[in-house]
Design a protein around this motif. Sequence first.
Motif, PDB file in Angstrom:
ATOM      1  N   GLY A 388       0.642  -0.698  -0.293  1.00 35.69           N
ATOM      2  CA  GLY A 388      -0.071   0.212  -0.311  1.00 35.69           C
ATOM      3  C   GLY A 388       0.676   1.293   0.009  1.00 35.69           C
ATOM      4  O   GLY A 388       2.122   1.540   1.101  1.00 35.69           O
ATOM      5  N   ALA A 389       0.248   2.200  -0.857  1.00 35.18           N
ATOM      6  CA  ALA A 389       0.881   3.702  -0.821  1.00 35.18           C
ATOM      7  C   ALA A 389       1.425   4.029   0.333  1.00 35.18           C
ATOM      8  O   ALA A 389       2.313   4.243   1.103  1.00 35.18           O
ATOM      9  CB  ALA A 389      -0.124   4.927  -1.274  1.00 35.18           C
ATOM     10  N   ASP A 390       0.497   4.027   2.394  1.00 33.36           N
ATOM     11  CA  ASP A 390       1.173   4.069   2.965  1.00 33.36           C
ATOM     12  C   ASP A 390       1.433   3.111   3.969  1.00 33.36           C
ATOM     13  O   ASP A 390       2.327   3.957   5.281  1.00 33.36           O
ATOM     14  CB  ASP A 390      -0.179   5.004   3.559  1.00 33.36           C
ATOM     15  CG  ASP A 390      -0.869   6.181   3.174  1.00 33.36           C
ATOM     16  OD1 ASP A 390       0.173   7.133   2.423  1.00 33.36           O
ATOM     17  OD2 ASP A 390      -2.246   6.140   2.937  1.00 33.36           O
ATOM     18  N   GLY A 391       2.695   2.114   3.787  1.00 35.04           N
ATOM     19  CA  GLY A 391       2.423   1.301   4.138  1.00 35.04           C
ATOM     20  C   GLY A 391       3.774   1.314   4.776  1.00 35.04           C
ATOM     21  O   GLY A 391       4.429   2.434   4.274  1.00 35.04           O
ATOM     22  N   ALA A 392       4.396   0.962   5.702  1.00 31.43           N
ATOM     23  CA  ALA A 392       5.738   0.581   6.375  1.00 31.43           C
ATOM     24  C   ALA A 392       6.367  -0.510   5.234  1.00 31.43           C
ATOM     25  O   ALA A 392       6.151  -1.717   4.854  1.00 31.43           O
ATOM     26  CB  ALA A 392       5.795   0.332   7.429  1.00 31.43           C
ATOM     27  N   TRP A 393       7.586  -0.098   5.630  1.00 35.95           N
ATOM     28  CA  TRP A 393       8.771  -0.543   4.566  1.00 35.95           C
ATOM     29  C   TRP A 393       9.075  -2.006   5.663  1.00 35.95           C
ATOM     30  O   TRP A 393       9.403  -1.546   6.424  1.00 35.95           O
ATOM     31  CB  TRP A 393       9.690  -0.405   4.547  1.00 35.95           C
ATOM     32  CG  TRP A 393       9.966   0.737   2.660  1.00 35.95           C
ATOM     33  CD1 TRP A 393       9.774   2.393   2.851  1.00 35.95           C
ATOM     34  CD2 TRP A 393       9.884   0.107   1.370  1.00 35.95           C
ATOM     35  NE1 TRP A 393       9.693   2.379   1.390  1.00 35.95           N
ATOM     36  CE2 TRP A 393       9.672   1.640   0.822  1.00 35.95           C
ATOM     37  CE3 TRP A 393      10.124  -0.878   1.366  1.00 35.95           C
ATOM     38  CZ2 TRP A 393      10.075   1.600  -0.316  1.00 35.95           C
ATOM     39  CZ3 TRP A 393       9.611  -1.751  -0.052  1.00 35.95           C
ATOM     40  CH2 TRP A 393      10.151   0.312  -0.967  1.00 35.95           C
ATOM     41  N   GLN A 394       8.940  -2.864   5.442  1.00 39.90           N
ATOM     42  CA  GLN A 394       9.118  -4.750   6.011  1.00 39.90           C
ATOM     43  C   GLN A 394      10.348  -4.808   5.807  1.00 39.90           C
ATOM     44  O   GLN A 394      10.819  -4.950   4.309  1.00 39.90           O
ATOM     45  CB  GLN A 394       8.662  -5.489   6.540  1.00 39.90           C
ATOM     46  CG  GLN A 394       7.001  -5.164   6.871  1.00 39.90           C
ATOM     47  CD  GLN A 394       6.092  -6.470   6.764  1.00 39.90           C
ATOM     48  OE1 GLN A 394       5.812  -7.202   7.369  1.00 39.90           O
ATOM     49  NE2 GLN A 394       4.657  -6.103   5.455  1.00 39.90           N
ATOM     50  N   VAL A 395      11.156  -5.037   6.237  1.00 43.56           N
ATOM     51  CA  VAL A 395      12.839  -6.483   6.074  1.00 43.56           C
ATOM     52  C   VAL A 395      12.661  -7.246   5.865  1.00 43.56           C
ATOM     53  O   VAL A 395      11.939  -7.581   6.970  1.00 43.56           O
ATOM     54  CB  VAL A 395      13.939  -5.532   7.637  1.00 43.56           C
ATOM     55  CG1 VAL A 395      14.718  -6.684   6.666  1.00 43.56           C
ATOM     56  CG2 VAL A 395      13.881  -3.773   7.175  1.00 43.56           C
ATOM     57  N   CYS A 396      12.739  -8.180   4.747  1.00 44.34           N
ATOM     58  CA  CYS A 396      13.255  -9.465   4.744  1.00 44.34           C
ATOM     59  C   CYS A 396      14.115 -10.105   4.254  1.00 44.34           C
ATOM     60  O   CYS A 396      15.195  -9.337   3.920  1.00 44.34           O
ATOM     61  CB  CYS A 396      11.467  -9.842   3.499  1.00 44.34           C
ATOM     62  SG  CYS A 396      10.085  -8.940   4.017  1.00 44.34           S
ATOM     63  N   ILE A 397      14.620 -11.635   4.114  1.00 43.05           N
ATOM     64  CA  ILE A 397      15.423 -11.948   3.242  1.00 43.05           C
ATOM     65  C   ILE A 397      14.121 -13.104   2.268  1.00 43.05           C
ATOM     66  O   ILE A 397      13.467 -13.485   2.403  1.00 43.05           O
ATOM     67  CB  ILE A 397      16.087 -12.605   4.038  1.00 43.05           C
ATOM     68  CG1 ILE A 397      16.912 -13.502   3.791  1.00 43.05           C
ATOM     69  CG2 ILE A 397      15.612 -13.868   5.125  1.00 43.05           C
ATOM     70  CD1 ILE A 397      18.379 -13.921   4.468  1.00 43.05           C
ATOM     71  N   VAL A 398      14.594 -13.341   1.175  1.00 42.11           N
ATOM     72  CA  VAL A 398      14.607 -13.907   0.402  1.00 42.11           C
ATOM     73  C   VAL A 398      15.280 -14.987   0.682  1.00 42.11           C
ATOM     74  O   VAL A 398      15.984 -16.058   0.414  1.00 42.11           O
ATOM     75  CB  VAL A 398      15.497 -13.496  -1.135  1.00 42.11           C
ATOM     76  CG1 VAL A 398      14.762 -14.655  -2.430  1.00 42.11           C
ATOM     77  CG2 VAL A 398      14.818 -12.039  -1.460  1.00 42.11           C
ATOM     78  N   ARG A 399      14.082 -15.846   0.924  1.00 41.00           N
ATOM     79  CA  ARG A 399      14.165 -18.137   1.528  1.00 41.00           C
ATOM     80  C   ARG A 399      14.379 -18.851   0.330  1.00 41.00           C
ATOM     81  O   ARG A 399      15.101 -20.053  -0.085  1.00 41.00           O
ATOM     82  CB  ARG A 399      13.392 -18.042   2.477  1.00 41.00           C
ATOM     83  CG  ARG A 399      13.210 -17.944   3.706  1.00 41.00           C
ATOM     84  CD  ARG A 399      14.853 -18.206   4.164  1.00 41.00           C
ATOM     85  NE  ARG A 399      15.056 -17.644   5.445  1.00 41.00           N
ATOM     86  CZ  ARG A 399      16.703 -17.866   6.203  1.00 41.00           C
ATOM     87  NH1 ARG A 399      17.183 -17.874   5.259  1.00 41.00           N
ATOM     88  NH2 ARG A 399      16.217 -17.132   7.876  1.00 41.00           N
ATOM     89  N   TRP A 400      13.819 -18.140  -1.157  1.00 44.56           N
ATOM     90  CA  TRP A 400      14.053 -19.606  -2.174  1.00 44.56           C
ATOM     91  C   TRP A 400      13.352 -18.720  -3.539  1.00 44.56           C
ATOM     92  O   TRP A 400      12.121 -17.556  -2.799  1.00 44.56           O
ATOM     93  CB  TRP A 400      12.400 -20.510  -1.809  1.00 44.56           C
ATOM     94  CG  TRP A 400      10.835 -20.237  -2.232  1.00 44.56           C
ATOM     95  CD1 TRP A 400      10.462 -20.216  -0.598  1.00 44.56           C
ATOM     96  CD2 TRP A 400      10.719 -19.952  -2.788  1.00 44.56           C
ATOM     97  NE1 TRP A 400       9.459 -19.794  -0.688  1.00 44.56           N
ATOM     98  CE2 TRP A 400       9.462 -19.936  -1.839  1.00 44.56           C
ATOM     99  CE3 TRP A 400       9.972 -19.535  -3.753  1.00 44.56           C
ATOM    100  CZ2 TRP A 400       7.703 -19.527  -2.680  1.00 44.56           C
ATOM    101  CZ3 TRP A 400       8.735 -19.490  -4.883  1.00 44.56           C
ATOM    102  CH2 TRP A 400       7.739 -18.856  -3.898  1.00 44.56           C
ATOM    103  N   ALA A 401      13.864 -19.138  -4.624  1.00 45.24           N
ATOM    104  CA  ALA A 401      12.669 -18.493  -5.747  1.00 45.24           C
ATOM    105  C   ALA A 401      12.898 -19.166  -7.167  1.00 45.24           C
ATOM    106  O   ALA A 401      13.581 -20.421  -7.326  1.00 45.24           O
ATOM    107  CB  ALA A 401      14.528 -17.418  -6.776  1.00 45.24           C
ATOM    108  N   LEU A 402      11.840 -18.600  -7.760  1.00 42.44           N
ATOM    109  CA  LEU A 402      11.491 -20.023  -8.756  1.00 42.44           C
ATOM    110  C   LEU A 402      11.172 -19.301  -9.869  1.00 42.44           C
ATOM    111  O   LEU A 402      10.622 -18.110  -9.708  1.00 42.44           O
ATOM    112  CB  LEU A 402      10.384 -20.360  -8.777  1.00 42.44           C
ATOM    113  CG  LEU A 402      10.386 -22.041  -7.406  1.00 42.44           C
ATOM    114  CD1 LEU A 402       9.320 -22.552  -7.218  1.00 42.44           C
ATOM    115  CD2 LEU A 402      11.062 -23.150  -8.146  1.00 42.44           C
ATOM    116  N   SER A 403      11.813 -19.878 -11.630  1.00 37.21           N
ATOM    117  CA  SER A 403      11.514 -19.214 -12.691  1.00 37.21           C
ATOM    118  C   SER A 403      11.360 -19.910 -13.183  1.00 37.21           C
ATOM    119  O   SER A 403      11.759 -20.153 -13.916  1.00 37.21           O
ATOM    120  CB  SER A 403      12.662 -18.254 -12.672  1.00 37.21           C
ATOM    121  OG  SER A 403      12.413 -17.484 -13.459  1.00 37.21           O
TER     122      SER A 403
END
Length: 506
Positions: A388-403
């Motif tokens: 959302g436009a007014d949301g706060a930035w949450q810090v995350c770690i990328v656990r997996w990726a699929l493409s």
Amino acid sequence: MTDLLIDSGRIETDAHAQPDISALFAWLDGPPLLNATDELVPLLNHLQTLRDSQATAQQRTAALGRLYARSMSVLKSLLPSFTGVALHVPIPRKTRQLARSLQELLRALADDLYATLDDDAAQQSNELRPELGLALWRCLNGLGKHLAISNLAASPAGSGIWQQLHQAFATARRLGLASHVPEGTASTLQNVYFSAVLLGCAQPASFTAREIDFVITYLEHAIDLIDLTNDAASPATFWIDPSRDAAAMACSRKAAPAETQVFYFSCDRLAVQLRKQLALLENGGSPQLIDLPEFSGTTAGRGVMRRLIVNWGEPGKRRFPRRRQNYRAVLCSGLHNLWHLFQEGEAAAVDTSSWMITNESPDGYAVMHVSGKIGDISVGDVTAIKIGADGAWQVCIVRWALSENQEHLELGLQILATRAVPALLALPAEINTLSRVSVLVLPKIQALHSSEMLVVPSGALENQPLKLVLVVEMDNIEVREMKSTHLDEQNSQIEVFSIEPDSLPS
């Protein structure tokens, strides 16, 4: 390895009566092409020629053996395209096309090798068993390489590949060949099979291509530690349903379906060895002294070993249930970009991209790329997500990726914190000088972690330090003396330490 299983003179005489087969053997007798990639199309064409021909069983066996050997030579030349460089997801289009071509070749080989098997004849004649054992070994090896390429390319396994692998091993067990080491090979059929299975159990989508290459190399020397068992006696036990097109499942995550013909295997001994090796490395031991690849001596390598201990020896249930969602979010990736984002706010000159949240839980999200520049994102990297436009930035770690293709990318994100404080970590570099590293300080969140955490670039701190000096430049300059209490995360991208104020005298 000797690939001709019958008299070559007899083959040459028969081949003259079939121009297509003669051309196939003539091509095999010629030198390989200078560019290994140029070999892929001819190999596939010659396999099709062999299928369509009226070749005798002996001709077919000999031709398949030589085509297999040529294909493995090509594969060996081309695999560094996936492991020798730092691949980010989605992988480049040219590399993805190469992966698909290799997989098409490996699957065609496995299909044709399996088609040569005659179970009834093998059970009646011991003379055929070495020949069938070699064909099954090659079939299992080709399918295992097919799955490994999927993992290196961060792509889902091809449809039917797991079931085909299980079927080939079930045939080996039925014929009493699972413990057989065919002539010219260095491992049993069972070890080739479980090398592929264990890579699947390692949660390969959570590793980079270089880390997966390390896991594959590690298994070459440790796969003998896998034990077939009759039940789910320990947390390190997995089950396989040979009739399903699926990887092995940890018993602690999901019990085997009732009245289903499954078999179990245990990784207990493998996990024990990993713990011992990791302890030796952390105490200053050399990888060469314990017969490990050089990569295991790096911070990223030790991080891989920690995750393998969990994935193979302590696989647990998911902490929180998932809820399907369908709403947009904005993503910013990379420690450098996040530092500027939290330092300068929305005015920061960093790239962001638009994503769709497909499901969520209290500790993370699954997201799918919609638009915008992704940048050099990879598994293990730190990201920030805003909903959302007014949301706060949450810090995350990328656990997996699929493409699945060049235009498609999905990530699994684990929440580390709901905000972050940018800081500079002062490190003694030379006498009378200091070097500073951009880091993030994450506040404690009781539901996720009970202490502050420090995110630093991988390898910035050689060993877990006792004292840390952090400089925070916000409205005022603040100097914090902290100490690390625990190493929470270590991978190719970042390291995360639990920290607390240092009460020791300077």
